[in-house]
Design an enzyme around this catalytic site. Structure first.
Site, PDB file in Angstrom:
ATOM      1  N   SER A  25      -5.807   1.045  -0.387  1.00 44.27           N
ATOM      2  CA  SER A  25      -5.274   2.030   0.580  1.00 44.27           C
ATOM      3  C   SER A  25      -6.254   2.437   1.661  1.00 44.27           C
ATOM      4  CB  SER A  25      -4.904   3.346  -0.123  1.00 44.27           C
ATOM      5  OG  SER A  25      -3.954   3.167  -1.096  1.00 44.27           O
ATOM      6  N   HIS A  56      -0.899  -0.039   3.257  1.00 45.64           N
ATOM      7  CA  HIS A  56      -1.200  -1.396   2.794  1.00 45.64           C
ATOM      8  C   HIS A  56      -0.568  -2.374   3.774  1.00 45.64           C
ATOM      9  CE1 HIS A  56      -2.629  -0.531  -1.385  1.00 45.64           C
ATOM     10  NE2 HIS A  56      -2.091   0.627  -1.067  1.00 45.64           N
ATOM     11  N   HIS A  78       1.240  -2.260  -6.806  1.00 47.23           N
ATOM     12  CA  HIS A  78       0.960  -1.463  -8.000  1.00 47.23           C
ATOM     13  C   HIS A  78       2.085  -1.638  -9.000  1.00 47.23           C
ATOM     14  CE1 HIS A  78      -0.952   0.349  -4.513  1.00 47.23           C
ATOM     15  NE2 HIS A  78      -1.907   0.768  -5.321  1.00 47.23           N
ATOM     16  N   TYR A  80       3.546   0.652 -10.544  1.00 44.17           N
ATOM     17  CA  TYR A  80       4.590   1.670 -10.363  1.00 44.17           C
ATOM     18  C   TYR A  80       5.629   1.282  -9.309  1.00 44.17           C
ATOM     19  CZ  TYR A  80       1.806   3.397  -6.353  1.00 44.17           C
ATOM     20  OH  TYR A  80       1.111   3.506  -5.181  1.00 44.17           O
ATOM     21  N   GLU A  81       5.325   0.260  -8.524  1.00 42.20           N
ATOM     22  CA  GLU A  81       6.315  -0.184  -7.535  1.00 42.20           C
ATOM     23  C   GLU A  81       7.425  -1.011  -8.181  1.00 42.20           C
ATOM     24  OE1 GLU A  81       4.512  -1.350  -3.556  1.00 42.20           O
ATOM     25  OE2 GLU A  81       2.716  -1.270  -4.795  1.00 42.20           O
ATOM     26  N   MET A 197      -4.627   4.268  -9.609  1.00 35.98           N
ATOM     27  CA  MET A 197      -3.419   3.596 -10.118  1.00 35.98           C
ATOM     28  C   MET A 197      -3.457   2.083  -9.901  1.00 35.98           C
ATOM     29  SD  MET A 197      -0.731   6.325  -8.558  1.00 35.98           S
ATOM     30  CE  MET A 197      -1.189   8.050  -8.402  1.00 35.98           C
ATOM     31  N   SER A 198      -4.651   1.556  -9.747  1.00 41.35           N
ATOM     32  CA  SER A 198      -4.735   0.101  -9.545  1.00 41.35           C
ATOM     33  C   SER A 198      -5.942  -0.437 -10.309  1.00 41.35           C
ATOM     34  CB  SER A 198      -4.895  -0.201  -8.048  1.00 41.35           C
ATOM     35  OG  SER A 198      -6.138   0.279  -7.573  1.00 41.35           O
ATOM     36  N   ASN A 221     -10.461  12.138  -2.720  1.00 41.85           N
ATOM     37  CA  ASN A 221     -10.054  13.527  -2.978  1.00 41.85           C
ATOM     38  C   ASN A 221     -10.581  13.950  -4.342  1.00 41.85           C
ATOM     39  OD1 ASN A 221      -7.800  11.465  -3.760  1.00 41.85           O
ATOM     40  ND2 ASN A 221      -7.531  13.184  -5.157  1.00 41.85           N
ATOM     41  N   HIS A 233      -0.998  12.648  -0.311  1.00 42.96           N
ATOM     42  CA  HIS A 233      -1.326  11.299   0.136  1.00 42.96           C
ATOM     43  C   HIS A 233      -2.021  11.317   1.505  1.00 42.96           C
ATOM     44  CE1 HIS A 233      -1.162   6.990  -0.149  1.00 42.96           C
ATOM     45  NE2 HIS A 233      -0.461   6.859   0.964  1.00 42.96           N
TER      46      HIS A 233
HETATM   47  N1  HPA Z   1      -5.161  10.195  -8.631  1.00 48.42           N
HETATM   48  C1  HPA Z   1      -4.651   8.950  -8.773  1.00 48.42           C
HETATM   49  N2  HPA Z   1      -4.760   8.019  -7.848  1.00 48.42           N
HETATM   50  C2  HPA Z   1      -5.420   8.329  -6.717  1.00 48.42           C
HETATM   51  C3  HPA Z   1      -5.961   9.597  -6.497  1.00 48.42           C
HETATM   52  C4  HPA Z   1      -5.824  10.586  -7.519  1.00 48.42           C
HETATM   53  O1  HPA Z   1      -6.289  11.738  -7.406  1.00 48.42           O
HETATM   54  N3  HPA Z   1      -6.543   9.570  -5.269  1.00 48.42           N
HETATM   55  C5  HPA Z   1      -6.345   8.326  -4.767  1.00 48.42           C
HETATM   56  N4  HPA Z   1      -5.670   7.565  -5.641  1.00 48.42           N
END
Ligand code: HPA
Length: 260
Positions: A25, A56, A78, A80-81, A197-198, A221, A233
């Site tokens: 990302s 992406h 991912h 989750y997609e 998540m990857s 973050n 996001h």
């Molecule tokens: N959690 C999960 N996936 C993420 C995060 C998060 O805080 N930040 C960027 N991808």
């Protein structure tokens, strides 16, 4: 399917390199450092999964850093997609078939510790596969995919280049939602430093295929509950933008050093 994919890719150009990168990302700007680039949209590669996530761009690029050939997947899918694990790791198999011997997997991740601040880059030394699934069907997952000597080399290269590079563990969850503060407290207890998540399945598939694997997180973050504020996001994308030049410079230094 892999043979068909390779045929389609080779129609576009040479697409051969020992080193491959997967850019997550908002981290796609590294490709601008490449000379003589040739690219193919993922949508033109038979069997290739296409991302639905903002940020992406979705293409494979072949180019040169100085005179070193490099393959870059700009974007990934991912779990989750809705893709199967086989689809999630298919791009890794393609990179291997194109000659890759080493792979750098990058991602945006949330920081689970206060001293790893948004904007920091983190070299992954351990994975926590918390997705409840594995490409190791019935087999035992390796404890450490990341070679200690390579980790030491990379830290040295970053230090010499004046790039602040943290070291830590990455917990991979399925998503698609960010975690709850309670889940983050659990992850902290389990010694996770970053969450995303990857990367876990791709790392394991690459390791299983005999590639040297490097994982790099851009901590975009603080994970949920680390600070008393919500995350979104947009923040993830903004931090990615802010540090992407440093990130690209680190990738260039790593490739030039040929330390793995
Ligand atoms: N959690 C999960 N996936 C993420 C995060 C998060 O805080 N930040 C960027 N991808």
């Amino acid at each position: 399917m892999i043979n068909r994919a390779i045929t389609a890719i080779h129609k576009k150009g040479e697409f051969k390199a020992k080193i491959a990168l997967v850019l997550g990302s908002g981290l796609g700007n590294f490709v601008e450092s490449l000379s003589n680039p040739t690219s193919i949209p993922f949508s033109e590669i038979p069997g290739f999964p296409i991302s639905t996530v903002e940020g992406h761009s979705g293409e494979m690029v072949h180019g040169y850093l100085d005179d070193i050939p490099v393959l870059v997947n700009s974007g990934r899918v991912h779990f989750y997609e809705g893709y199967s694990l086989a689809e999630v790791v298919y791009p890794i198999r393609i990179l291997k078939a194109l000659g890759a011997e080493s792979i750098v997997l990058t991602n945006a991740a949330g920081s689970i510790r206060k001293d790893y601040i948004p904007g920091d880059l983190m070299l992954i030394d351990r994975l926590l596969n918390l997705t409840g699934r594995s490409v190791y069907k019935g087999g035992k997952e390796p404890d450490s995919i990341f070679d200690n000597e390579i980790l030491d080399n990379i830290r040295l290269i970053a230090k010499r280049a004046g790039i602040n590079l943290k070291l830590g563990s990455y917990a991979g969850l399925n998503g698609p939602s960010y975690e709850t503060p309670a889940e983050i407290r659990f992850l902290r207890l389990k010694k996770a430093d970053a969450v995303g998540m990857s990367t876990v399945h791709e790392s394991m598939a690459a390791f299983q295929a005999g590639l040297k694997v490097v994982g790099l997180s851009c901590l975009t973050n603080y994970a949920a509950g680390i600070l008393d504020q919500a995350l979104n996001h947009a923040e993830v994308m903004e931090t990615g933008l802010r540090v992407r030049d440093d990130f690209a410079r680190l990738l260039s230094e790593l490739i030039r050093s040929q330390a793995f």
